[in-house]
Write a protein that holds these residues in place. Structure first.
Motif, PDB file in Angstrom:
ATOM      1  N   PRO A  80       0.862  -1.114  -0.093  1.00  0.00           N
ATOM      2  CA  PRO A  80      -0.044   0.013   0.019  1.00  0.00           C
ATOM      3  C   PRO A  80       0.755   1.216   0.100  1.00  0.00           C
ATOM      4  O   PRO A  80       2.134   1.168   0.219  1.00  0.00           O
ATOM      5  N   ALA A  81       0.276   2.375  -0.438  1.00  0.00           N
ATOM      6  CA  ALA A  81       0.831   3.649  -0.404  1.00  0.00           C
ATOM      7  C   ALA A  81       1.217   3.893   1.097  1.00  0.00           C
ATOM      8  O   ALA A  81       0.544   3.395   2.131  1.00  0.00           O
ATOM      9  N   PRO A  82       2.190   4.908   1.452  1.00  0.00           N
ATOM     10  CA  PRO A  82       2.309   5.500   2.907  1.00  0.00           C
ATOM     11  C   PRO A  82       1.053   5.802   3.523  1.00  0.00           C
ATOM     12  O   PRO A  82       0.647   5.580   4.837  1.00  0.00           O
ATOM     13  N   GLY A  83       0.265   6.646   2.937  1.00  0.00           N
ATOM     14  CA  GLY A  83      -1.047   6.885   3.596  1.00  0.00           C
ATOM     15  C   GLY A  83      -2.288   5.664   3.427  1.00  0.00           C
ATOM     16  O   GLY A  83      -3.343   5.961   3.547  1.00  0.00           O
ATOM     17  N   GLY A  84      -1.923   4.523   2.743  1.00  0.00           N
ATOM     18  CA  GLY A  84      -2.951   3.625   2.465  1.00  0.00           C
ATOM     19  C   GLY A  84      -3.529   3.525   1.199  1.00  0.00           C
ATOM     20  O   GLY A  84      -3.434   4.286   0.470  1.00  0.00           O
ATOM     21  N   GLY A  85      -3.808   2.415   0.724  1.00  0.00           N
ATOM     22  CA  GLY A  85      -4.336   2.117  -0.511  1.00  0.00           C
ATOM     23  C   GLY A  85      -3.441   2.375  -1.705  1.00  0.00           C
ATOM     24  O   GLY A  85      -2.090   2.483  -1.585  1.00  0.00           O
ATOM     25  N   ALA A  86      -4.110   2.193  -3.145  1.00  0.00           N
ATOM     26  CA  ALA A  86      -3.514   2.241  -4.286  1.00  0.00           C
ATOM     27  C   ALA A  86      -3.307   3.991  -4.645  1.00  0.00           C
ATOM     28  O   ALA A  86      -4.309   4.443  -5.186  1.00  0.00           O
ATOM     29  N   ALA A  87      -2.377   4.433  -4.257  1.00  0.00           N
ATOM     30  CA  ALA A  87      -1.879   5.927  -4.388  1.00  0.00           C
ATOM     31  C   ALA A  87      -0.282   6.065  -4.593  1.00  0.00           C
ATOM     32  O   ALA A  87       0.503   4.822  -4.880  1.00  0.00           O
ATOM     33  N   GLU A  88       0.046   7.328  -4.712  1.00  0.00           N
ATOM     34  CA  GLU A  88       1.492   7.405  -4.821  1.00  0.00           C
ATOM     35  C   GLU A  88       2.345   6.926  -3.791  1.00  0.00           C
ATOM     36  O   GLU A  88       1.809   6.733  -2.604  1.00  0.00           O
ATOM     37  N   GLY A  89       3.421   6.064  -4.300  1.00  0.00           N
ATOM     38  CA  GLY A  89       3.969   5.346  -3.190  1.00  0.00           C
ATOM     39  C   GLY A  89       3.727   3.913  -2.939  1.00  0.00           C
ATOM     40  O   GLY A  89       4.289   3.093  -2.613  1.00  0.00           O
ATOM     41  N   ALA A  90       2.594   3.410  -3.865  1.00  0.00           N
ATOM     42  CA  ALA A  90       2.132   1.967  -3.539  1.00  0.00           C
ATOM     43  C   ALA A  90       2.953   1.227  -4.453  1.00  0.00           C
ATOM     44  O   ALA A  90       3.951   1.635  -5.409  1.00  0.00           O
ATOM     45  N   ARG A  91       2.711  -0.184  -4.299  1.00  0.00           N
ATOM     46  CA  ARG A  91       3.612  -0.963  -5.335  1.00  0.00           C
ATOM     47  C   ARG A  91       2.497  -2.032  -6.024  1.00  0.00           C
ATOM     48  O   ARG A  91       1.750  -2.440  -5.425  1.00  0.00           O
ATOM     49  N   PHE A  92       2.604  -1.940  -7.277  1.00  0.00           N
ATOM     50  CA  PHE A  92       1.512  -2.586  -7.893  1.00  0.00           C
ATOM     51  C   PHE A  92       1.896  -3.972  -8.358  1.00  0.00           C
ATOM     52  O   PHE A  92       3.270  -3.899  -9.307  1.00  0.00           O
ATOM     53  N   ARG A  93       1.455  -5.217  -8.158  1.00  0.00           N
ATOM     54  CA  ARG A  93       1.938  -6.470  -8.839  1.00  0.00           C
ATOM     55  C   ARG A  93       1.116  -6.743 -10.148  1.00  0.00           C
ATOM     56  O   ARG A  93      -0.267  -6.669  -9.864  1.00  0.00           O
ATOM     57  N   ILE A  94       1.484  -6.806 -11.337  1.00  0.00           N
ATOM     58  CA  ILE A  94       0.794  -6.848 -12.514  1.00  0.00           C
ATOM     59  C   ILE A  94       1.338  -8.203 -13.232  1.00  0.00           C
ATOM     60  O   ILE A  94       2.506  -8.481 -13.536  1.00  0.00           O
ATOM     61  N   VAL A  95       0.174  -9.254 -13.414  1.00  0.00           N
ATOM     62  CA  VAL A  95       0.494 -10.525 -14.273  1.00  0.00           C
ATOM     63  C   VAL A  95      -0.397 -10.390 -15.571  1.00  0.00           C
ATOM     64  O   VAL A  95      -1.722 -10.307 -15.180  1.00  0.00           O
ATOM     65  N   GLU A  96       0.292 -10.526 -16.645  1.00  0.00           N
ATOM     66  CA  GLU A  96      -0.571 -10.366 -17.622  1.00  0.00           C
ATOM     67  C   GLU A  96      -0.034 -11.277 -19.126  1.00  0.00           C
ATOM     68  O   GLU A  96       1.436 -11.343 -18.930  1.00  0.00           O
ATOM     69  N   ALA A  97      -0.608 -11.564 -19.934  1.00  0.00           N
ATOM     70  CA  ALA A  97       0.032 -12.067 -21.268  1.00  0.00           C
ATOM     71  C   ALA A  97      -0.287 -11.340 -22.423  1.00  0.00           C
ATOM     72  O   ALA A  97      -1.766 -11.856 -22.563  1.00  0.00           O
ATOM     73  N   PHE A  98       0.246 -10.706 -23.327  1.00  0.00           N
ATOM     74  CA  PHE A  98       0.047 -10.065 -24.319  1.00  0.00           C
ATOM     75  C   PHE A  98      -0.391 -10.940 -25.426  1.00  0.00           C
ATOM     76  O   PHE A  98       0.171 -11.987 -25.726  1.00  0.00           O
ATOM     77  N   GLY A  99      -1.638 -10.595 -25.819  1.00  0.00           N
ATOM     78  CA  GLY A  99      -2.171 -11.432 -26.726  1.00  0.00           C
ATOM     79  C   GLY A  99      -2.721 -12.952 -26.223  1.00  0.00           C
ATOM     80  O   GLY A  99      -2.969 -13.704 -26.968  1.00  0.00           O
ATOM     81  N   GLY A 100      -2.672 -12.953 -24.898  1.00  0.00           N
ATOM     82  CA  GLY A 100      -2.931 -14.236 -24.415  1.00  0.00           C
ATOM     83  C   GLY A 100      -1.990 -15.152 -24.464  1.00  0.00           C
ATOM     84  O   GLY A 100      -2.195 -16.537 -24.416  1.00  0.00           O
ATOM     85  N   LYS A 101      -0.905 -14.919 -25.146  1.00  0.00           N
ATOM     86  CA  LYS A 101       0.347 -16.088 -25.365  1.00  0.00           C
ATOM     87  C   LYS A 101       1.014 -16.184 -24.185  1.00  0.00           C
ATOM     88  O   LYS A 101       1.837 -15.252 -23.804  1.00  0.00           O
ATOM     89  N   PRO A 102       1.415 -17.352 -23.694  1.00  0.00           N
ATOM     90  CA  PRO A 102       2.425 -17.612 -22.605  1.00  0.00           C
ATOM     91  C   PRO A 102       3.733 -17.174 -22.754  1.00  0.00           C
ATOM     92  O   PRO A 102       4.436 -16.653 -21.697  1.00  0.00           O
ATOM     93  N   GLU A 103       4.093 -16.942 -24.202  1.00  0.00           N
ATOM     94  CA  GLU A 103       5.567 -16.474 -24.289  1.00  0.00           C
ATOM     95  C   GLU A 103       5.527 -15.042 -24.085  1.00  0.00           C
ATOM     96  O   GLU A 103       6.699 -14.465 -24.009  1.00  0.00           O
ATOM     97  N   TYR A 104       4.485 -14.360 -23.786  1.00  0.00           N
ATOM     98  CA  TYR A 104       4.572 -12.905 -23.487  1.00  0.00           C
ATOM     99  C   TYR A 104       4.000 -12.727 -22.376  1.00  0.00           C
ATOM    100  O   TYR A 104       3.279 -11.330 -22.125  1.00  0.00           O
ATOM    101  N   ARG A 105       4.185 -13.476 -21.721  1.00  0.00           N
ATOM    102  CA  ARG A 105       3.620 -13.397 -20.135  1.00  0.00           C
ATOM    103  C   ARG A 105       4.703 -12.635 -19.171  1.00  0.00           C
ATOM    104  O   ARG A 105       5.666 -12.666 -19.525  1.00  0.00           O
ATOM    105  N   VAL A 106       4.117 -11.465 -18.576  1.00  0.00           N
ATOM    106  CA  VAL A 106       4.778 -10.732 -17.652  1.00  0.00           C
ATOM    107  C   VAL A 106       4.232 -10.725 -16.291  1.00  0.00           C
ATOM    108  O   VAL A 106       3.146 -11.050 -15.852  1.00  0.00           O
ATOM    109  N   ASP A 107       5.338 -10.757 -15.407  1.00  0.00           N
ATOM    110  CA  ASP A 107       5.068 -10.947 -13.966  1.00  0.00           C
ATOM    111  C   ASP A 107       5.807  -9.920 -13.129  1.00  0.00           C
ATOM    112  O   ASP A 107       6.927 -10.140 -12.893  1.00  0.00           O
TER     113      ASP A 107
END
Length: 207
Positions: A80-107
């Motif tokens: 969370p951000a220093p003041g809580g929640g999704a705001a400046e200072g937070a860290r987002f974990r993002i998992v996705e695969a471009f075009g739905g392709k496993p070879e284009y997966r990012v985490d």
């Protein structure tokens, strides 16, 4: 699996520029077609509440999955951000695969270094030096929100050239092109999702 309810924008709907700079650094700029019936306030609320749910196709689903049902896998508030929640200072974990392709997966885990009514900036640093940055900026216009995405891959300093080359292997140009399509598609979906959320909120506001 969450269905795709709304048309996905094609790459041709945006203006895309690729730049190869010194020391193997790269930049991609996407100038999106305006988002009708969307406001900067809606976008700020969206990025501040990505952990929420919404009504989608008669079911309640995670907002992140509704945003791009094909490519999105998981979003989490890693810190969370220093003041809580999704705001400046937070860290987002993002998992996705471009075009739905496993070879284009990012985490990845990105630090939110900006989130306000004008845009969001996600950054990855190495020894305090930015090596990856994705910034979305938006502003109100007569035909809807003007939305621009800029992705910078690599650090500016010459001494960081080996790191930039490594990033080039990890995120090659063909994968970057797949991300461009992904980004244009997901930004276009906001034209449908945000007005829908706004209409859902209206009865509660009147109560």
């Amino acid at each position: 699996m969450v269905p795709v309810l709304y048309p996905l924008r094609s790459v041709e709907t945006a203006t895309v520029q690729f730049l190869h700079a010194a020391h193997h650094r790269r930049r991609v700029t996407i100038d999106h077609r305006p988002l009708a019936d969307v406001t900067p306030a809606m976008l700020l609320d969206w990025f501040s509440h990505l952990d929420g749910t919404m009504s989608y196709g008669g079911e309640t689903v995670d907002r992140y999955l509704a945003w791009h049902p094909v490519d999105h896998i998981r979003w989490a508030l890693d810190r969370p951000a220093p003041g809580g929640g999704a705001a400046e200072g937070a860290r987002f974990r993002i998992v996705e695969a471009f075009g739905g392709k496993p070879e284009y997966r990012v985490d990845v885990v990105d630090r939110v270094e900006k989130l306000d009514a004008t845009g969001i900036r996600l950054v990855q640093r190495l020894a305090g030096i930015p090596i990856f940055q994705l910034e979305h900026t938006w502003s109100a216009g007569s035909d809807g929100v003007h939305y621009v995405s800029v992705m910078d891959i690599g650090a500016r300093a010459a001494v960081m050239a080996p790191v930039n080359r490594f990033l080039g292997r990890r995120l090659p140009d063909h994968m970057v092109s797949a991300w461009v399509r992904h980004n244009i598609e997901e930004v276009g979906q906001l034209e449908y999702l945000l007005p829908l959320l706004s209409r859902e909120a209206e009865p509660a506001q009147r109560a």
